[in-house]
Scaffold this motif. Sequence first.
Motif, PDB file in Angstrom:
ATOM      1  N   GLU A 105      22.902  -1.847   2.348  1.00 24.11           N
ATOM      2  CA  GLU A 105      22.336  -1.312   1.166  1.00 24.11           C
ATOM      3  C   GLU A 105      23.242  -0.495   0.219  1.00 24.11           C
ATOM      4  N   LEU A 106      24.394  -0.518   0.714  1.00 18.72           N
ATOM      5  CA  LEU A 106      25.621   0.455   0.509  1.00 18.72           C
ATOM      6  C   LEU A 106      26.541  -1.062   0.891  1.00 18.72           C
ATOM      7  N   VAL A 107      27.704  -0.575  -0.228  1.00 19.15           N
ATOM      8  CA  VAL A 107      28.597  -1.560   0.065  1.00 19.15           C
ATOM      9  C   VAL A 107      29.623  -0.651  -0.976  1.00 19.15           C
ATOM     10  N   VAL A 108      30.830   0.206  -0.167  1.00 18.08           N
ATOM     11  CA  VAL A 108      32.499   0.523  -0.612  1.00 18.08           C
ATOM     12  C   VAL A 108      33.394  -0.112  -0.768  1.00 18.08           C
ATOM     13  N   PHE A 109      33.778   0.267  -1.996  1.00 17.53           N
ATOM     14  CA  PHE A 109      35.544  -0.292  -2.074  1.00 17.53           C
ATOM     15  C   PHE A 109      36.284   0.685  -2.082  1.00 17.53           C
ATOM     16  N   PRO A 110      37.622   0.266  -2.248  1.00 17.14           N
ATOM     17  CA  PRO A 110      38.768   1.203  -1.301  1.00 17.14           C
ATOM     18  C   PRO A 110      38.860   2.460  -2.950  1.00 17.14           C
TER      19      PRO A 110
ATOM     20  N   PHE B 275      23.286  -0.310  -3.517  1.00 17.26           N
ATOM     21  CA  PHE B 275      23.633   0.982  -4.448  1.00 17.26           C
ATOM     22  C   PHE B 275      25.435   0.284  -4.086  1.00 17.26           C
ATOM     23  N   ILE B 276      26.823   0.779  -5.023  1.00 15.63           N
ATOM     24  CA  ILE B 276      27.773   0.480  -5.196  1.00 15.63           C
ATOM     25  C   ILE B 276      29.528   1.788  -5.473  1.00 15.63           C
ATOM     26  N   SER B 277      29.824   1.739  -4.036  1.00 20.28           N
ATOM     27  CA  SER B 277      31.087   2.582  -4.634  1.00 20.28           C
ATOM     28  C   SER B 277      31.700   2.037  -4.670  1.00 20.28           C
ATOM     29  N   LEU B 278      32.249   2.879  -5.850  1.00 18.26           N
ATOM     30  CA  LEU B 278      33.814   1.533  -6.620  1.00 18.26           C
ATOM     31  C   LEU B 278      35.099   2.317  -6.516  1.00 18.26           C
TER      32      LEU B 278
END
Length: 345
Positions: free
Chosen positions: A41-46, A97-100
């Motif tokens: 439900e959430l994917v995070v990129f560095p 949800f995405i953190s980029l």
Amino acid sequence: MSKLPVTKVAAAHVAPVYMNKSATVQKALAIIDEAAKNGAELVVFPESFIPGFPVWAALWAPIYNHEWFKIMVENSVLINGPEICAIRAAAKRHGIFISLGFSEATEVSVGCIWNSNIMIGDDGEILNHHRKLVPTFYEKMVWAAGDGKGLQVVDTRIGKIGALICGENTNPLAKYALAAQGEQIHISAWPAIWPTRKPGVHNFNNLEANRIRASSHCFEAKVFGIISAGFMDQTMIDCLSKDADQDALEVILNTPRAATQFITPTGEVIGDTLQNEEGIAYATFDLNACIEPKQYHDIVGYYNRYDVFDLAITRKRDVPARFVDDISQAKIGCTEFDQKLISDE
């Protein structure tokens, strides 16, 4: 009291297509698709995933890095540009949800860029836009200083999410700013390597330093943590190595590699850990596990002394200038006497 969310999260331990924003966006879209299919439900990129972390700033003196800087600027992206729009569309399409992490350009300067991170909602909207407060060490030769606007925790259906970039996780006041907003999931974004010396000469241990900083915040704030580190593939190594002398090549090949992993509110590692192989790491966060540790130390509750400590945090976006173009705007901030003079005119 209702139960807190239980959610599956993903962290992309992957390399960019180095210094190629378009190709890196396409890689990001494929990763988002895979993570969503696997139930995240959430994917995070560095950190600085688009277009890659400027390791070259550590390898050579600034007078040798002008061409690298121009490539970095050319491949940095606007917050409202097509690259970010494509990522937002993927978030909405998959309901994720995405953190980029990305290098951010601006329309008011051809040479000013920031080390930035955005949180995108499952509806494709930008929930928070953060610029790294202080570029660290040699990063100062690449990125401008950010501001406090992005020191925000976003309240979502999967929990209250905050994020800091790399060395910001060494800043206790920045971390406390997020804890004081009820943070439950903390994202820390890191590069694949962060060289400070030649290997074998007491180099900065990226692996241990990241884990210590992220774990300390999770333990102190009683939150779940995502350590999202980049990966350096052979293409990136080849790009950096093409002009490298033996010393620089040794740094590229032998500097400690960062790991991607997940931390509990008591500082333990859970879920997948990835370091020397590219892939997507997964973990499940049961936010109800944040409650019991708060009984021991709640640094934003009873385990604080507000009569002793007083912290003010300025959350405003820095702008190069404020322009006043009409008389109605000119009245803003004037005294009553000044306003009368303006109206008499």
